[in-house]
Design a protein around this motif. Structure first.
Motif, mmCIF file in Angstrom:
data_model
loop_
_atom_site.group_PDB
_atom_site.id
_atom_site.type_symbol
_atom_site.label_atom_id
_atom_site.label_comp_id
_atom_site.label_asym_id
_atom_site.label_seq_id
_atom_site.Cartn_x
_atom_site.Cartn_y
_atom_site.Cartn_z
ATOM 1 N N TYR A 207 0.814 -1.217 0.000
ATOM 2 C CA TYR A 207 0.000 0.000 0.000
ATOM 3 C C TYR A 207 0.849 1.270 0.000
ATOM 4 O O TYR A 207 0.358 2.344 -0.366
ATOM 5 N N GLN A 208 2.119 1.143 0.382
ATOM 6 C CA GLN A 208 2.977 2.326 0.348
ATOM 7 C C GLN A 208 3.241 2.798 -1.084
ATOM 8 O O GLN A 208 3.719 3.915 -1.297
ATOM 9 N N ASP A 209 2.942 1.942 -2.075
ATOM 10 C CA ASP A 209 3.194 2.286 -3.471
ATOM 11 C C ASP A 209 1.965 2.832 -4.185
ATOM 12 O O ASP A 209 2.003 3.061 -5.403
ATOM 13 N N VAL A 210 0.873 3.040 -3.466
ATOM 14 C CA VAL A 210 -0.346 3.567 -4.085
ATOM 15 C C VAL A 210 -0.142 5.029 -4.480
ATOM 16 O O VAL A 210 0.425 5.815 -3.722
ATOM 17 N N ASN A 211 -0.588 5.393 -5.684
ATOM 18 C CA ASN A 211 -0.553 6.798 -6.094
ATOM 19 C C ASN A 211 -1.954 7.401 -5.982
ATOM 20 O O ASN A 211 -2.924 6.705 -5.646
ATOM 21 N N ASP A 212 -2.056 8.679 -6.263
ATOM 22 C CA ASP A 212 -3.329 9.380 -6.066
ATOM 23 C C ASP A 212 -4.438 8.796 -6.942
ATOM 24 O O ASP A 212 -5.598 8.692 -6.507
ATOM 25 N N GLN A 220 -13.621 4.764 -4.948
ATOM 26 C CA GLN A 220 -14.850 4.507 -5.689
ATOM 27 C C GLN A 220 -15.337 3.073 -5.460
ATOM 28 O O GLN A 220 -16.543 2.830 -5.339
ATOM 29 N N TRP A 221 -14.415 2.140 -5.445
ATOM 30 C CA TRP A 221 -14.799 0.749 -5.208
ATOM 31 C C TRP A 221 -15.378 0.563 -3.799
ATOM 32 O O TRP A 221 -16.306 -0.196 -3.610
ATOM 33 N N LEU A 222 -14.784 1.235 -2.836
ATOM 34 C CA LEU A 222 -15.240 1.104 -1.449
ATOM 35 C C LEU A 222 -16.598 1.751 -1.205
ATOM 36 O O LEU A 222 -17.444 1.198 -0.499
ATOM 37 N N GLY A 223 -16.805 2.928 -1.758
ATOM 38 C CA GLY A 223 -18.020 3.682 -1.442
ATOM 39 C C GLY A 223 -18.005 4.101 0.016
ATOM 40 O O GLY A 223 -16.995 4.612 0.522
ATOM 41 N N GLU A 224 -19.103 3.856 0.714
ATOM 42 C CA GLU A 224 -19.198 4.235 2.119
ATOM 43 C C GLU A 224 -18.724 3.142 3.063
ATOM 44 O O GLU A 224 -18.739 3.308 4.278
ATOM 45 N N ARG A 225 -18.335 1.989 2.506
ATOM 46 C CA ARG A 225 -17.932 0.869 3.358
ATOM 47 C C ARG A 225 -16.507 1.049 3.879
ATOM 48 O O ARG A 225 -15.733 1.853 3.353
ATOM 49 N N LYS A 226 -16.176 0.267 4.905
ATOM 50 C CA LYS A 226 -14.851 0.377 5.518
ATOM 51 C C LYS A 226 -14.180 -0.985 5.690
ATOM 52 O O LYS A 226 -13.255 -1.129 6.488
ATOM 53 N N ASP A 227 -14.658 -1.985 4.960
ATOM 54 C CA ASP A 227 -14.088 -3.322 5.100
ATOM 55 C C ASP A 227 -12.868 -3.442 4.191
ATOM 56 O O ASP A 227 -12.932 -4.005 3.101
ATOM 57 N N ILE A 228 -11.769 -2.884 4.651
ATOM 58 C CA ILE A 228 -10.548 -2.850 3.861
ATOM 59 C C ILE A 228 -9.346 -3.172 4.739
ATOM 60 O O ILE A 228 -9.252 -2.711 5.883
ATOM 61 N N CYS A 229 -8.434 -3.958 4.208
ATOM 62 C CA CYS A 229 -7.177 -4.295 4.873
ATOM 63 C C CYS A 229 -6.034 -3.864 3.971
ATOM 64 O O CYS A 229 -5.971 -4.276 2.804
ATOM 65 N N VAL A 230 -5.154 -3.023 4.481
ATOM 66 C CA VAL A 230 -4.005 -2.578 3.692
ATOM 67 C C VAL A 230 -2.729 -3.059 4.374
ATOM 68 O O VAL A 230 -2.641 -3.140 5.600
ATOM 69 N N VAL A 231 -1.742 -3.390 3.547
ATOM 70 C CA VAL A 231 -0.469 -3.915 4.042
ATOM 71 C C VAL A 231 0.655 -3.139 3.374
ATOM 72 O O VAL A 231 0.653 -2.962 2.144
ATOM 73 N N GLY A 232 1.629 -2.696 4.154
ATOM 74 C CA GLY A 232 2.738 -1.978 3.534
ATOM 75 C C GLY A 232 3.854 -1.688 4.514
ATOM 76 O O GLY A 232 3.777 -1.996 5.703
ATOM 77 N N ASP A 233 4.903 -1.077 3.987
ATOM 78 C CA ASP A 233 6.077 -0.735 4.781
ATOM 79 C C ASP A 233 6.609 0.607 4.287
ATOM 80 O O ASP A 233 7.104 0.704 3.158
ATOM 81 N N PRO A 234 6.507 1.664 5.099
ATOM 82 C CA PRO A 234 7.001 2.967 4.657
ATOM 83 C C PRO A 234 8.477 2.941 4.258
ATOM 84 O O PRO A 234 8.904 3.711 3.397
ATOM 85 N N ALA A 235 9.257 2.052 4.891
ATOM 86 C CA ALA A 235 10.692 1.995 4.602
ATOM 87 C C ALA A 235 10.992 1.389 3.247
ATOM 88 O O ALA A 235 12.139 1.365 2.820
ATOM 89 N N THR A 242 7.018 7.387 -9.952
ATOM 90 C CA THR A 242 5.773 7.020 -10.636
ATOM 91 C C THR A 242 4.558 7.662 -9.973
ATOM 92 O O THR A 242 3.433 7.421 -10.397
ATOM 93 N N GLY A 243 4.787 8.457 -8.945
ATOM 94 C CA GLY A 243 3.676 9.088 -8.243
ATOM 95 C C GLY A 243 3.297 8.406 -6.952
ATOM 96 O O GLY A 243 2.378 8.855 -6.254
ATOM 97 N N ALA A 244 3.979 7.293 -6.605
ATOM 98 C CA ALA A 244 3.670 6.574 -5.361
ATOM 99 C C ALA A 244 4.010 7.442 -4.160
ATOM 100 O O ALA A 244 4.968 8.213 -4.179
ATOM 101 N N SER A 245 3.209 7.278 -3.107
ATOM 102 C CA SER A 245 3.444 8.066 -1.891
ATOM 103 C C SER A 245 3.063 7.249 -0.661
ATOM 104 O O SER A 245 1.993 6.628 -0.639
ATOM 105 N N PRO A 246 3.909 7.258 0.380
ATOM 106 C CA PRO A 246 3.570 6.515 1.606
ATOM 107 C C PRO A 246 2.522 7.214 2.457
ATOM 108 O O PRO A 246 2.075 6.660 3.463
ATOM 109 N N ARG A 247 2.101 8.420 2.059
ATOM 110 C CA ARG A 247 1.177 9.162 2.929
ATOM 111 C C ARG A 247 -0.167 8.451 3.052
ATOM 112 O O ARG A 247 -0.864 8.604 4.061
ATOM 113 N N HIS A 248 -0.562 7.677 2.025
ATOM 114 C CA HIS A 248 -1.825 6.947 2.120
ATOM 115 C C HIS A 248 -1.733 5.873 3.201
ATOM 116 O O HIS A 248 -2.693 5.648 3.940
#
Length: 691
Positions: A207-212, A220-235, A242-248
């Motif tokens: 998830y640290q590689d997600v861009n805007d 858009q896929w989520l809508g109002e739901r919150k059933d999401i699991c993200v995995v990543g490493d800021p380091a 490519t536009g990736a940012s760890p801020r997400h």
């Protein structure tokens, strides 16, 4: 086992994040909490998606959609385009370069191929940051972007012209796939409801590689739901270009109040010595604490301390690494568990040449895709045909080897290297995969093998190929080996000289961290003082290694150069100059021959032609390309220097110890006037006698 709802997993390198998320999905499916068809697992490469599907199948879970962002969006775009727009969805361009070149031509701009690729990358950056030609210049100015050969206003005009070229051609690019999907979901609530009804749980890897743009689509896929699991490493954020940012990732708890945050800190991959070095390097950065980097805790058994060595020049470094690898392989170390990692792809050539000289098989990651290779396609075709009448009682591995013999496989590896060896290694990987399938399911036959190969081909999940891996640090992300040689560890490469500003330097530090954490048991770092033999040693060891001097030794400390120092510099050879006109020689090929491109050759043409004829015959006999025997530059250098003994021949660049032993007597004989055909016949007779 965390309940439904937002979950953020901060997973350090080697902590088993893929295992964690696949088991989490499997647990949800087997416990009845989720239907597999309602889970969408997102990642960033087809290989990673294929690996995820393979692991889920091993856990007894079928039907989970594990895809890249682009693959998932493209599937939806094709499905919903007739309903939302009408007709068939437009074709997706495989590359931007041709359209960028046409756009430049319309604006009466001319660029070389490399610059066109860079301009295409700039357009990609703009689009993933949700910029238009009209908004590009302002944001690019804020980010201090410098597109090659253009000011920001001209770049915006090129961007606009590129969009016009696409529209006229009736095609879209990869970023448009995401943008158009976002647009359809945003404008058509009925389609958005259909998509949100299909997928109820989302898992996002890396998830640290997600861009805007990807984040916008995910919203858009989520809508109002919150059933999401993200995995990543800021380091391990290494794709900001490519536009990736760890801020997400870092801001996930603020985005989803009440989100559970789990930290995976136990590293099961590397020895404590390697983990200690990686922790030291990454924690010395200015962004480590701010971005929530995980400090790893090693779980593996202790191993040897990482080593740092220096060399006078790049060829010397490559030769030393290749010789050490040759010794490891000769001692029983699997070649497939060794990697050479470098910062830029241009560094690969020297190590390819050195490994060839040392007789070590290798593969370059990022070359032809495994299932696109001719020998693999031929072998799969043969296996598919044999599967229709599979009534043999032999073990699956043995049957597979019998079949792929028709594609050129042999029980004994070829004596040569290069393309011949690579073909053999590719086919051997198919046989090894058959052994693995048989070990997991003894009743498996050829139809099961063919089905597995077809799945892997669709997912681009290639089996392991035997050979030392050469890869850039970016390409090595997500991979691991028992032994890693991290080469070119000098300022200018680590960090790269183009990195300007604190953010860019910190990303270079993270890139080094990624390279360090690829190693399980042994880690060797090296650097060289100069690019070519005899050149002035102007390089310094990477500044990133200084905090680890207690681990790597005092050689990790880079002495700052001071203009006011009166201490005499070490004596080094001056830059080579053309033997004919005295001009400075700038390329490796020129230095080999001692002659610039403008001056005519000084060798005897008849001697040179005899050497070429001999090289061609030797290459054909070994079934390798001619350059594997000697490159053109090396052959020219031999002819121009005309050495009379092995000592004189050995000092020519490109004539290593192994080639001197293999070919030295022949080369010296030809220089003395021998007939190359007689030497080849003599060599063949000797080989037949040995057989």
């Amino acid at each position: 086992m965390a309940p439904p709802g937002p979950l953020c997993i901060l997973a350090g390198a080697g902590t088993g994040k893929t295992r964690a998320i696949t088991h989490r999905i499997a647990y949800a499916v087997h416990s009845g909490a989720q239907q597999p068809q309602r889970v969408l697992a997102l990642t960033f490469t087809a290989r990673a998606a294929g690996e995820m599907r393979t692991r889920l199948r091993g856990l007894g879970v079928q039907g989970v959609q594990a895809r890249t962002f682009h693959a998932a969006a493209l599937r939806q775009l094709h499905f919903f385009w007739p309903q939302a727009i009408g007709g068939a969805a437009p074709e997706v361009m495989s590359h931007k370069a041709a359209a960028v070149a046409e756009a430049a031509s319309r604006l009466r701009m001319q660029f070389d191929r490399t610059t066109v690729r860079d301009l295409a990358a700039e357009i990609e950056w703009a689009k993933v940051n949700l910029l238009t030609p009209q908004s590009y210049a302002a944001r690019a100015r804020e980010q201090r972007r410098e597109p090659p050969g253009l000011d920001l206003t001209a770049m915006a005009r090129l961007f606009e012209a590129y969009e016009d070229v696409k529209q006229r051609r009736g095609v879209i690019d990869f970023e448009d796939v995401l943008l158009l999907t976002v647009g359809i979901l945003d404008e058509r609530e009925d389609i958005a409801r259909t998509v949100r009804g299909q997928y109820r749980q989302f898992v996002v890897d890396e998830y640290q590689d997600v861009n805007d743009l990807q984040q916008r689509l995910l919203d858009q896929w989520l809508g109002e739901r919150k059933d999401i699991c993200v995995v990543g490493d800021p380091a391990q954020t290494i794709y900001s270009f490519t536009g990736a940012s760890p801020r997400h990732l870092v801001g996930f708890p603020q985005r989803f109040p009440g989100a559970r945050v789990v930290r995976l800190v136990r590293n099961y991959r590397s020895t404590p010595q390697i983990v200690g070095l990686a922790n030291t390097i990454v924690s010395s950065g200015t962004q480590a604490a701010r971005d929530g980097a995980v400090r790893l805790l090693a779980q593996s058994e202790p191993g040897p301390a990482p080593e740092l060595t220096s060399h006078p020049d790049d060829p010397a470094e490559a030769a030393a690494v290749a010789e050490r690898i040759r010794g490891l392989v000769a001692g029983g170390h699997p070649a497939a568990e060794i990697a050479i990692l470098f910062r830029t792809n241009a560094q690969s050539e020297a190590f390819e040449s050195a490994l060839t000289d040392a007789g070590v098989a290798y593969l370059v990651r990022g070359g032809d895709r495994f299932f696109a290779r001719k020998e693999v396609r031929d072998a799969v075709l043969l296996l598919r045909g044999a599967a229709r009448s599979d009534d043999d009682e032999k073990p699956l591995g043995e049957i597979t080897r019998d079949v792929i013999t028709g594609a050129g496989w042999s029980h004994e590896p070829p004596s040569g290297s290069g393309a011949t060896r690579e073909r053999w290694e590719s086919l051997t990987a198919l046989a090894t995969l058959a052994d693995d399938i048989a070990a997991a399911a003894p009743e498996a036959r050829l139809p099961e093998l063919v089905a597995e190969l077809e799945r892997r081909a669709a997912e681009q999940h290639a089996p392991a190929v035997q050979g030392v891996t050469l890869a850039s640090l970016h390409a090595a992300k997500g991979l691991e080996w028992d032994t890693v040689f991290l080469v070119g560890a000098s300022d200018g490469l680590m960090p790269i000289s183009m990195a300007e500003g604190p953010d860019a330097i910190e990303e270079e530090r993270r890139l080094l961290y990624v390279g360090l954490t690829r190693a399980r048991k042994q880690l060797f770092l090296s650097w060289s003082g100069a690019r070519t033999p005899g050149a002035r040693a102007t390089r310094r060891v990477s500044r990133f290694l200084a905090p680890a001097a207690d681990i790597l030794g005092q050689g990790a400390r880079s002495e700052a150069r001071s203009g006011g120092s009166k201490r005499s510099a070490p004596k080094v050879a001056r830059l080579a100059h053309c033997r004919s006109c005295g001009a400075e020689l700038v390329s490796a090929a020129q230095r080999k021959t001692g002659r610039c491109d403008d001056c005519p050759p000084t060798y005897d043409e008849a001697t040179f032609e005899r050497l070429r004829a001999w090289r061609l015959a030797v290459a054909r006999d070994a079934s390798v390309p001619a350059y594997v025997v000697f490159t053109d530059a090396t052959l020219t250098a031999i002819a121009e220097n005309a050495p009379s003994d092995e000592g004189g021949l050995s000092v020519i660049s490109g004539v290593g110890a192994r080639k001197l032993e293999q070919y030295g007597s022949d080369v010296l004989a030809i220089l003395a006037g021998a007939d190359p055909q007689e030497l080849i016949e003599k060599r063949s007779a000797t080989k037949d006698s040995d057989d």
